[in-house]
Design an enzyme around this catalytic site. Sequence first.
Site, PDB file in Angstrom:
ATOM      1  N   GLY A   1      -5.534  -9.712  -0.544  1.00 22.13           N
ATOM      2  CA  GLY A   1      -5.777  -8.523  -1.363  1.00 22.13           C
ATOM      3  C   GLY A   1      -5.869  -8.786  -2.859  1.00 22.13           C
TER       4      GLY A   1
ATOM      5  N   ASP B   1      -2.102  -7.117  -5.585  1.00 19.70           N
ATOM      6  CA  ASP B   1      -2.973  -5.951  -5.713  1.00 19.70           C
ATOM      7  C   ASP B   1      -2.183  -4.657  -5.618  1.00 19.70           C
ATOM      8  OD1 ASP B   1      -2.468  -6.806  -3.098  1.00 19.70           O
ATOM      9  OD2 ASP B   1      -4.198  -5.773  -2.283  1.00 19.70           O
TER      10      ASP B   1
ATOM     11  N   ASP C   1       3.854  -1.514  -2.071  1.00 21.71           N
ATOM     12  CA  ASP C   1       3.951  -0.329  -1.225  1.00 21.71           C
ATOM     13  C   ASP C   1       5.426  -0.169  -0.839  1.00 21.71           C
ATOM     14  OD1 ASP C   1       3.595   1.481   0.864  1.00 21.71           O
ATOM     15  OD2 ASP C   1       1.778   0.580   1.594  1.00 21.71           O
TER      16      ASP C   1
ATOM     17  N   LYS D   1       2.592   2.146  -5.420  1.00 22.25           N
ATOM     18  CA  LYS D   1       2.785   3.374  -4.631  1.00 22.25           C
ATOM     19  C   LYS D   1       4.281   3.628  -4.529  1.00 22.25           C
ATOM     20  CE  LYS D   1      -0.712   3.715  -0.980  1.00 22.25           C
ATOM     21  NZ  LYS D   1      -0.947   3.517   0.465  1.00 22.25           N
TER      22      LYS D   1
ATOM     23  N   PHE E   1      -4.656   6.234   1.610  1.00 15.84           N
ATOM     24  CA  PHE E   1      -5.234   4.995   2.135  1.00 15.84           C
ATOM     25  C   PHE E   1      -6.331   4.510   1.191  1.00 15.84           C
ATOM     26  CE2 PHE E   1      -5.593   2.771   6.393  1.00 15.84           C
ATOM     27  CZ  PHE E   1      -6.136   1.636   5.815  1.00 15.84           C
ATOM     28  N   VAL E   2      -5.971   3.585   0.333  1.00 16.89           N
ATOM     29  CA  VAL E   2      -6.934   3.121  -0.666  1.00 16.89           C
ATOM     30  C   VAL E   2      -7.609   1.822  -0.242  1.00 16.89           C
ATOM     31  CG1 VAL E   2      -5.997   4.269  -2.705  1.00 16.89           C
ATOM     32  CG2 VAL E   2      -5.020   2.101  -1.981  1.00 16.89           C
TER      33      VAL E   2
ATOM     34  N   ASP F   1      -8.318  -3.664   1.690  1.00 17.21           N
ATOM     35  CA  ASP F   1      -9.214  -3.542   2.848  1.00 17.21           C
ATOM     36  C   ASP F   1      -8.779  -2.484   3.856  1.00 17.21           C
ATOM     37  OD1 ASP F   1      -6.911  -5.047   3.855  1.00 17.21           O
ATOM     38  OD2 ASP F   1      -8.133  -5.389   5.633  1.00 17.21           O
TER      39      ASP F   1
ATOM     40  N   ARG G   1     -13.294  -4.758   0.860  1.00 14.75           N
ATOM     41  CA  ARG G   1     -12.583  -5.486  -0.198  1.00 14.75           C
ATOM     42  C   ARG G   1     -13.453  -5.714  -1.418  1.00 14.75           C
ATOM     43  NH1 ARG G   1      -7.641  -7.702   1.735  1.00 14.75           N
ATOM     44  NH2 ARG G   1      -7.719  -8.502   3.861  1.00 14.75           N
TER      45      ARG G   1
HETATM   46  C1  PRP Z   1      -0.872  -5.891   1.202  1.00 10.82           C
HETATM   47  C2  PRP Z   1      -0.752  -6.227  -0.275  1.00 10.82           C
HETATM   48  C3  PRP Z   1       0.661  -6.700  -0.403  1.00 10.82           C
HETATM   49  C4  PRP Z   1       1.397  -5.915   0.658  1.00 10.82           C
HETATM   50  C5  PRP Z   1       2.145  -4.794   0.020  1.00 10.82           C
HETATM   51  O1  PRP Z   1      -1.173  -7.049   1.912  1.00 10.82           O
HETATM   52  O2  PRP Z   1      -1.670  -7.195  -0.680  1.00 10.82           O
HETATM   53  O3  PRP Z   1       0.776  -8.085  -0.169  1.00 10.82           O
HETATM   54  O4  PRP Z   1       0.410  -5.401   1.564  1.00 10.82           O
HETATM   55  O5  PRP Z   1       2.828  -4.036   0.974  1.00 10.82           O
HETATM   56  P1  PRP Z   1       4.416  -3.871   0.993  1.00 10.82           P
HETATM   57  O6  PRP Z   1       4.858  -3.511  -0.391  1.00 10.82           O
HETATM   58  O7  PRP Z   1       4.620  -2.739   1.966  1.00 10.82           O
HETATM   59  O8  PRP Z   1       5.034  -5.138   1.492  1.00 10.82           O
HETATM   60  P2  PRP Z   1      -1.665  -7.050   3.424  1.00 10.82           P
HETATM   61  O9  PRP Z   1      -0.487  -7.387   4.303  1.00 10.82           O
HETATM   62  O10 PRP Z   1      -2.398  -5.789   3.727  1.00 10.82           O
HETATM   63  O11 PRP Z   1      -2.636  -8.297   3.490  1.00 10.82           O
HETATM   64  P3  PRP Z   1      -3.974  -8.604   2.647  1.00 10.82           P
HETATM   65  O12 PRP Z   1      -3.554  -8.785   1.205  1.00 10.82           O
HETATM   66  O13 PRP Z   1      -4.512  -9.858   3.230  1.00 10.82           O
HETATM   67  O14 PRP Z   1      -4.905  -7.414   2.808  1.00 10.82           O
END
Ligand code: PRP
Length: 190
Positions: free
Chosen positions: A55, A111, A114, A142, A163-164, A170, A176
């Site tokens: 991400g 990125d 959450d 968030k 859901f962004v 993605d 992405r």
């Molecule tokens: C997303 C983002 C963070 C994580 C945040 O990664 O890039 O690493 O989720 O979420 P959290 O605060 O609830 O832990 P994802 O696992 O979707 O993988 P990606 O970056 O490969 O899309």
Amino acid sequence: MVDKVEKKIVPGMHPDLAYTLLTEEEIHRKVAEMGRLLAAEYRDKNPILVGILKGAVLFASDLFRAMQVPASIDFMAVSSYGASTKSSGVTRILKDLDQGVEGRHLLLVEDIVDTGLTLRYLRDYLEGRDPASLKVAVFLDKPSRRKVEVKVDYVGYEIPDEFVVGYGLDFAEGYRNLPYIGVLRPELYQ
Ligand code: PRP
């Protein structure tokens, strides 16, 4: 005080989006602002930016370029705990840093934060490698979704719980490479 986003309908936006939250121009302006701030902080520190795949790949690259001070960049990949389960956080490092980081200034670049589980795990992991300093820059926060407290030093924008996608974020690996950030139409994932 972190900037908040506003919904907007932008002509030509991807048809799978309900609306746009951040335009390409807003993203560019914010990254430039963060880059200036970080350049001042890291001017004589030769930091290593640590981007978290996948991400953060766009934000980390843009921020790296915007900082304009001597610096290097590296990437890590972690396997996520999955959408619905666990409170313990990440699980496994799929790709570690390519170099030793002891005594170096690290800037972890994400990125989005959450629940905070990924970031807390990575913070603890990197602290354990004895860097000279460790700070965190995230593009989107968030806060309403947080499950664990985690320190974030630099935030681009605060967003609501929606859901962004786009700018690295993605849905099923799609979207992405959108140069803006928007909210996916609910009927596409419900
Ligand atoms: C997303 C983002 C963070 C994580 C945040 O990664 O890039 O690493 O989720 O979420 P959290 O605060 O609830 O832990 P994802 O696992 O979707 O993988 P990606 O970056 O490969 O899309």
